[in-house]
Design a protein around this motif. Sequence first.
Motif, PDB file in Angstrom:
ATOM      1  N   PHE A   2       0.842  -1.197   0.000  1.00 15.85           N
ATOM      2  CA  PHE A   2       0.000   0.000   0.000  1.00 15.85           C
ATOM      3  C   PHE A   2       0.875   1.244   0.000  1.00 15.85           C
ATOM      4  O   PHE A   2       2.086   1.165   0.235  1.00 15.85           O
ATOM      5  N   ASP A   3       0.264   2.389  -0.290  1.00 17.72           N
ATOM      6  CA  ASP A   3       0.991   3.650  -0.191  1.00 17.72           C
ATOM      7  C   ASP A   3       0.927   4.197   1.219  1.00 17.72           C
ATOM      8  O   ASP A   3       1.841   4.857   1.682  1.00 17.72           O
ATOM      9  N   LYS A   4      -0.220   3.923   1.871  1.00 12.90           N
ATOM     10  CA  LYS A   4      -0.295   4.375   3.255  1.00 12.90           C
ATOM     11  C   LYS A   4      -1.217   3.517   4.093  1.00 12.90           C
ATOM     12  O   LYS A   4      -2.076   2.800   3.574  1.00 12.90           O
ATOM     13  N   ILE A   5      -0.986   3.583   5.390  1.00 13.86           N
ATOM     14  CA  ILE A   5      -1.905   2.941   6.321  1.00 13.86           C
ATOM     15  C   ILE A   5      -2.544   4.035   7.179  1.00 13.86           C
ATOM     16  O   ILE A   5      -1.933   5.066   7.449  1.00 13.86           O
ATOM     17  N   LYS A   6      -3.795   3.778   7.525  1.00 14.90           N
ATOM     18  CA  LYS A   6      -4.505   4.703   8.400  1.00 14.90           C
ATOM     19  C   LYS A   6      -4.750   4.000   9.726  1.00 14.90           C
ATOM     20  O   LYS A   6      -5.517   3.030   9.799  1.00 14.90           O
ATOM     21  N   ILE A   7      -4.076   4.481  10.760  1.00 18.45           N
ATOM     22  CA  ILE A   7      -4.220   3.872  12.088  1.00 18.45           C
ATOM     23  C   ILE A   7      -5.603   4.217  12.636  1.00 18.45           C
ATOM     24  O   ILE A   7      -5.990   5.389  12.695  1.00 18.45           O
ATOM     25  N   ASP A   8      -6.329   3.196  13.024  1.00 20.15           N
ATOM     26  CA  ASP A   8      -7.719   3.371  13.442  1.00 20.15           C
ATOM     27  C   ASP A   8      -7.852   4.285  14.656  1.00 20.15           C
ATOM     28  O   ASP A   8      -7.000   4.324  15.536  1.00 20.15           O
ATOM     29  N   GLN A   9      -8.971   4.995  14.684  1.00 20.22           N
ATOM     30  CA  GLN A   9      -9.171   5.986  15.740  1.00 20.22           C
ATOM     31  C   GLN A   9      -9.310   5.383  17.141  1.00 20.22           C
ATOM     32  O   GLN A   9      -9.134   6.084  18.127  1.00 20.22           O
ATOM     33  N   SER A  10      -9.590   4.097  17.223  1.00 17.48           N
ATOM     34  CA  SER A  10      -9.697   3.468  18.544  1.00 17.48           C
ATOM     35  C   SER A  10      -8.374   3.576  19.314  1.00 17.48           C
ATOM     36  O   SER A  10      -8.382   3.696  20.542  1.00 17.48           O
ATOM     37  N   GLY A  24       5.344   0.973   9.607  1.00 19.74           N
ATOM     38  CA  GLY A  24       4.933   1.585   8.343  1.00 19.74           C
ATOM     39  C   GLY A  24       6.097   2.262   7.651  1.00 19.74           C
ATOM     40  O   GLY A  24       6.343   2.044   6.459  1.00 19.74           O
ATOM     41  N   HIS A  25       6.844   3.045   8.409  1.00 23.91           N
ATOM     42  CA  HIS A  25       7.969   3.768   7.814  1.00 23.91           C
ATOM     43  C   HIS A  25       9.050   2.821   7.311  1.00 23.91           C
ATOM     44  O   HIS A  25       9.612   3.032   6.238  1.00 23.91           O
ATOM     45  N   ASN A  26       9.293   1.761   8.047  1.00 22.80           N
ATOM     46  CA  ASN A  26      10.312   0.800   7.598  1.00 22.80           C
ATOM     47  C   ASN A  26       9.887   0.085   6.324  1.00 22.80           C
ATOM     48  O   ASN A  26      10.728  -0.381   5.566  1.00 22.80           O
ATOM     49  N   LEU A  27       8.580   0.007   6.096  1.00 18.76           N
ATOM     50  CA  LEU A  27       8.081  -0.601   4.855  1.00 18.76           C
ATOM     51  C   LEU A  27       7.925   0.447   3.749  1.00 18.76           C
ATOM     52  O   LEU A  27       7.457   0.146   2.656  1.00 18.76           O
ATOM     53  N   GLY A  28       8.276   1.674   4.048  1.00 22.04           N
ATOM     54  CA  GLY A  28       8.190   2.741   3.044  1.00 22.04           C
ATOM     55  C   GLY A  28       6.784   3.290   2.863  1.00 22.04           C
ATOM     56  O   GLY A  28       6.455   3.847   1.822  1.00 22.04           O
ATOM     57  N   LEU A  29       5.936   3.128   3.881  1.00 22.98           N
ATOM     58  CA  LEU A  29       4.551   3.599   3.772  1.00 22.98           C
ATOM     59  C   LEU A  29       4.376   4.915   4.523  1.00 22.98           C
ATOM     60  O   LEU A  29       5.068   5.177   5.500  1.00 22.98           O
ATOM     61  N   HIS A  30       3.415   5.698   4.057  1.00 25.79           N
ATOM     62  CA  HIS A  30       3.013   6.861   4.827  1.00 25.79           C
ATOM     63  C   HIS A  30       2.025   6.412   5.896  1.00 25.79           C
ATOM     64  O   HIS A  30       1.268   5.468   5.688  1.00 25.79           O
ATOM     65  N   VAL A  31       2.053   7.098   7.010  1.00 28.42           N
ATOM     66  CA  VAL A  31       1.182   6.714   8.117  1.00 28.42           C
ATOM     67  C   VAL A  31       0.281   7.891   8.500  1.00 28.42           C
ATOM     68  O   VAL A  31       0.765   8.979   8.813  1.00 28.42           O
ATOM     69  N   THR A  32      -1.028   7.641   8.429  1.00 28.87           N
ATOM     70  CA  THR A  32      -2.017   8.634   8.843  1.00 28.87           C
ATOM     71  C   THR A  32      -2.656   8.159  10.143  1.00 28.87           C
ATOM     72  O   THR A  32      -2.915   6.964  10.296  1.00 28.87           O
ATOM     73  N   VAL A  33      -2.890   9.085  11.053  1.00 28.01           N
ATOM     74  CA  VAL A  33      -3.605   8.721  12.271  1.00 28.01           C
ATOM     75  C   VAL A  33      -4.979   9.376  12.243  1.00 28.01           C
ATOM     76  O   VAL A  33      -5.108  10.570  11.975  1.00 28.01           O
ATOM     77  N   GLU A  34      -6.011   8.573  12.500  1.00 29.57           N
ATOM     78  CA  GLU A  34      -7.400   9.045  12.433  1.00 29.57           C
ATOM     79  C   GLU A  34      -7.944   9.375  13.816  1.00 29.57           C
ATOM     80  O   GLU A  34      -7.516   8.793  14.805  1.00 29.57           O
TER      81      GLU A  34
END
Length: 275
Positions: free
Chosen positions: A192-200, A222-232
């Motif tokens: 994936f290009d990014k993961i969105k960490i769930d709001q829970s 996420g960063h080690n896999l080269g993904l962007h990480v969004t927090v919800e």
Amino acid sequence: VKDEGRGGLRFFEARMDAQLQARRQLEQELTQAIDRDELRLFYQPIVNAGTGEIETFEALIRWLHPERGFVSPAEFIPLAEQTGLIARIGQWVIETACETAAAWPQPWRVSVNVSPSQFRQADTTAVVASALARNGLASDRLVVEITESVFIQDADRAVQVLNALRALGIRLALDDFGTGYSSLSYLQRFRFDKIKIDQSFVRDLESHSDTLTIVRAIVNLGHNLGLHVTVEGVETAGQLSRLRDLGCDQMQGYLFGRPAPAAKTSEFDQARLRS
Ligand code: C2E
Ligand code: CA
Ligand code: CA
Ligand code: CA
């Protein structure tokens, strides 16, 4: 006793009938919702965690029911999935989001949710390609958010569709990360290009000390896999300052803005991270 039992059963059946009827009515009304122009997309800003600048808006559907007012997607999306209406609704979402985003300032992206059964039933790739072309939206300005449940029934086909979407040049986000049973294993199946960490996770950030450790681990993974990480679901300044230190890339939540009609997005133009 026998009679009473039969009466109870009859009562039960009557109640089931009423429920079924209510469901059928809602289903019937949902069928007409598109033609009657009752569906709306709201847009919620997703900001750069470092600078606070808006990078993306997530499109979130609402149903403006003539009698009930706004109906939550949590209520009608499952119904749309069960009845197959999701294909048409999903197409409407993608087309409307692309049309809206085409009028935005260049750097802003739009992110749309594609539900598992929509992903399986409809030719999502064709729908996305034609929506981009029709609205003249560059493919790198569209993000598609899916949850890991798209992998459950036929993982190989899901990966095929994801690859076809990737080939169009759009970005792909794994939504609600960390809530499923096998989030980690799906990171292995598709890049994936990014993961969105769930709001829970964010909700528990200040009350459970372990949660911070878990979120930090997800961000690093996420960063080690080269993904962007969004927090919800970022709602408070306390959560913001804790999350900032973890180095996540993007944040989304009521602290930065609630989902709002398209006309309101221009008001976010000058938005900056509150500190
Ligand atoms: P999601 O994709 O995880 O979307 C995030 C949800 O969290 C949205 O709820 C959003 O309004 C809410 N949210 C955002 N920031 C905060 C915050 O700071 N605190 C709290 N408590 N909540 C926050 P919403 O709009 O009710 O949507 C619920 C779900 O319905 C979405 O979850 C998504 O799974 C589904 N959905 C929404 N729009 C669409 C759509 O167009 N297509 C499909 N297939 N599903 C959609
Ligand atoms: Ca989402
Ligand atoms: Ca989510
Ligand atoms: Ca969700």
